[in-house]
Scaffold this motif. Sequence first.
Motif, short mmCIF file in Angstrom:
data_model
loop_
_atom_site.label_atom_id
_atom_site.label_comp_id
_atom_site.label_asym_id
_atom_site.label_seq_id
_atom_site.Cartn_x
_atom_site.Cartn_y
_atom_site.Cartn_z
N ARG A 18 1.07 -1.18 -0.27
CA ARG A 18 0.36 -0.03 -0.37
C ARG A 18 0.52 1.18 0.46
NH1 ARG A 18 -4.51 -2.07 3.82
NH2 ARG A 18 -5.96 -3.18 2.88
N ALA A 19 1.71 1.49 0.90
CA ALA A 19 2.60 2.53 0.85
C ALA A 19 3.21 2.27 -0.53
CB ALA A 19 4.20 1.79 1.54
N SER A 20 3.15 1.33 -1.10
CA SER A 20 3.89 2.00 -2.38
C SER A 20 3.19 1.90 -3.72
CB SER A 20 5.06 0.59 -3.18
OG SER A 20 6.09 0.29 -1.64
N GLY A 21 2.07 2.12 -3.35
CA GLY A 21 1.09 2.67 -4.49
C GLY A 21 0.39 1.00 -5.01
N VAL A 22 0.62 0.46 -4.43
CA VAL A 22 -1.13 -0.51 -4.79
C VAL A 22 -1.77 -0.72 -3.93
CG1 VAL A 22 -0.61 -2.64 -5.26
CG2 VAL A 22 1.53 -2.36 -4.92
N THR A 23 -2.30 -0.22 -5.67
CA THR A 23 -4.25 -0.05 -4.66
C THR A 23 -5.04 -1.66 -3.72
OG1 THR A 23 -4.84 -0.92 -6.91
CG2 THR A 23 -4.97 1.21 -6.09
N ASN A 24 -6.19 -1.58 -2.83
CA ASN A 24 -6.77 -3.40 -2.96
C ASN A 24 -6.79 -3.70 -3.98
OD1 ASN A 24 -6.04 -1.71 0.13
ND2 ASN A 24 -8.22 -1.80 0.18
N GLU A 25 -7.41 -3.93 -4.48
CA GLU A 25 -7.81 -4.25 -5.83
C GLU A 25 -7.05 -4.74 -6.75
OE1 GLU A 25 -8.59 -1.12 -5.55
OE2 GLU A 25 -10.49 -1.00 -5.23
N ALA A 26 -5.75 -4.38 -7.31
CA ALA A 26 -4.22 -4.69 -8.17
C ALA A 26 -4.00 -5.87 -7.13
CB ALA A 26 -3.55 -3.58 -7.66
N ILE A 27 -4.35 -5.88 -5.49
CA ILE A 27 -3.41 -6.99 -4.83
C ILE A 27 -4.41 -7.53 -4.46
CG2 ILE A 27 -3.30 -7.58 -2.11
CD1 ILE A 27 -2.91 -4.72 -1.44
N ILE A 28 -5.96 -8.05 -4.49
CA ILE A 28 -6.55 -8.54 -4.19
C ILE A 28 -6.85 -9.55 -6.66
CG2 ILE A 28 -9.15 -9.49 -5.20
CD1 ILE A 28 -9.75 -7.15 -2.43
N GLN A 29 -6.60 -8.84 -7.50
CA GLN A 29 -5.97 -9.61 -8.08
C GLN A 29 -5.14 -10.03 -8.22
OE1 GLN A 29 -8.47 -9.06 -10.64
NE2 GLN A 29 -7.32 -9.99 -12.24
N ALA A 30 -3.93 -9.81 -8.34
CA ALA A 30 -3.08 -10.61 -8.14
C ALA A 30 -2.89 -11.78 -7.40
CB ALA A 30 -1.74 -9.78 -7.60
N ALA A 31 -3.28 -11.53 -6.19
CA ALA A 31 -3.99 -13.34 -5.85
C ALA A 31 -4.80 -14.11 -6.31
CB ALA A 31 -4.97 -12.79 -4.10
N LYS A 32 -5.65 -13.45 -6.97
CA LYS A 32 -6.83 -13.84 -7.97
C LYS A 32 -5.92 -14.91 -8.94
CE LYS A 32 -10.85 -11.83 -7.88
NZ LYS A 32 -11.32 -10.63 -8.35
N GLU A 33 -4.80 -14.26 -9.97
CA GLU A 33 -3.77 -14.38 -10.70
C GLU A 33 -2.73 -15.30 -10.13
OE1 GLU A 33 -2.98 -11.16 -13.25
OE2 GLU A 33 -4.94 -10.35 -13.80
N LYS A 34 -2.95 -15.69 -8.83
CA LYS A 34 -1.57 -16.17 -8.31
C LYS A 34 -0.17 -15.36 -9.00
CE LYS A 34 -4.42 -20.25 -7.35
NZ LYS A 34 -5.11 -20.13 -6.85
N ASP A 35 -0.08 -14.39 -8.92
CA ASP A 35 1.31 -13.78 -9.21
C ASP A 35 1.74 -12.71 -9.07
OD1 ASP A 35 3.30 -12.75 -11.19
OD2 ASP A 35 2.31 -12.10 -13.12
N VAL A 36 2.56 -12.55 -8.08
CA VAL A 36 2.99 -12.15 -7.39
C VAL A 36 4.46 -11.18 -7.59
CG1 VAL A 36 1.44 -11.62 -5.41
CG2 VAL A 36 4.01 -13.52 -5.82
N SER A 37 4.48 -11.64 -8.96
CA SER A 37 6.31 -11.49 -9.47
C SER A 37 6.99 -10.18 -9.28
CB SER A 37 6.82 -12.32 -10.24
OG SER A 37 5.45 -11.62 -11.41
N THR A 38 5.70 -9.31 -9.77
CA THR A 38 5.32 -7.40 -9.67
C THR A 38 6.19 -7.26 -8.29
OG1 THR A 38 3.92 -6.91 -9.80
CG2 THR A 38 5.01 -7.43 -11.71
N TRP A 39 5.59 -7.80 -7.30
CA TRP A 39 5.74 -7.24 -6.20
C TRP A 39 7.72 -7.10 -5.50
CZ3 TRP A 39 1.22 -9.22 -3.34
CH2 TRP A 39 -0.02 -8.79 -3.86
N LYS A 40 8.35 -7.96 -5.80
CA LYS A 40 9.69 -8.44 -5.72
C LYS A 40 10.67 -7.40 -5.88
CE LYS A 40 12.13 -11.68 -4.47
NZ LYS A 40 12.14 -11.82 -3.51
N GLN A 41 10.11 -6.69 -6.89
CA GLN A 41 11.09 -5.13 -7.20
C GLN A 41 10.52 -3.46 -5.71
OE1 GLN A 41 9.62 -4.19 -10.86
NE2 GLN A 41 7.88 -2.90 -10.32
#
Length: 144
Positions: A18-41
Motif C-alpha cells: 500500500r505504501a508503494s501505491g499498490v491498490t487493494n484491487e491490485a492486491i486482490i487481482q494479483a492473488a486471483k492470478e497467483k502472480d506476485v512477481s512484480t512485487w519483488k521490485q
Amino acid sequence: MTRPKISQMEAYMIETLRASGVTNEAIIQAAKEKDVSTWKQINDQYDFEQLLVLAEQDFSTFEEIINDGYAVKFVTVGGLERLLKLKFQKVEGKDFQKLKTGVQGLDLSGSSLDELKQMLSINWKITKNNEYVSVLLKEKKDFA
C-alpha cells in the motif's frame, strides 16, 4: 466487529504494498492470478508468496483483510513501531516517542486510532489523554 487475524509479517507485506501505491484491487487481482512477481521490485526481502498462501486458505476472508482490515495475531514493540510507520506514516522522534514497552505521545485520532485499536493484538493497551495516544504492552496481571 472481529477482524480476521494475520501474522505481523503478512501485515508488513500488505502495508508495504500500500505504501508503494499498490491498490487493494491490485492486491486482490494479483492473488486471483497467483502472480506476485512484480512485487519483488518493491521489496526483495519479502516472500510475497505468503500472501498467496493466505488467499488460498479462504479467498473471501483474504478480500475482507485487504478491503476491511485485519487484526495482527501478535505484535512486538519493534513491530508496533514498524506498523505505525508503514500504515500511518508515523515516525519515531517526530510523531511519537519509543519506550521499552511501547510508544507514547502518538498523534493519532479518529478513524486511524480506531483502526489501530482493531488491528493490534490483545497484548497491547491503548490510552488517549487530551491529544496524544500511548500504546503500551499490557502487564501480565492485565490478562487475568
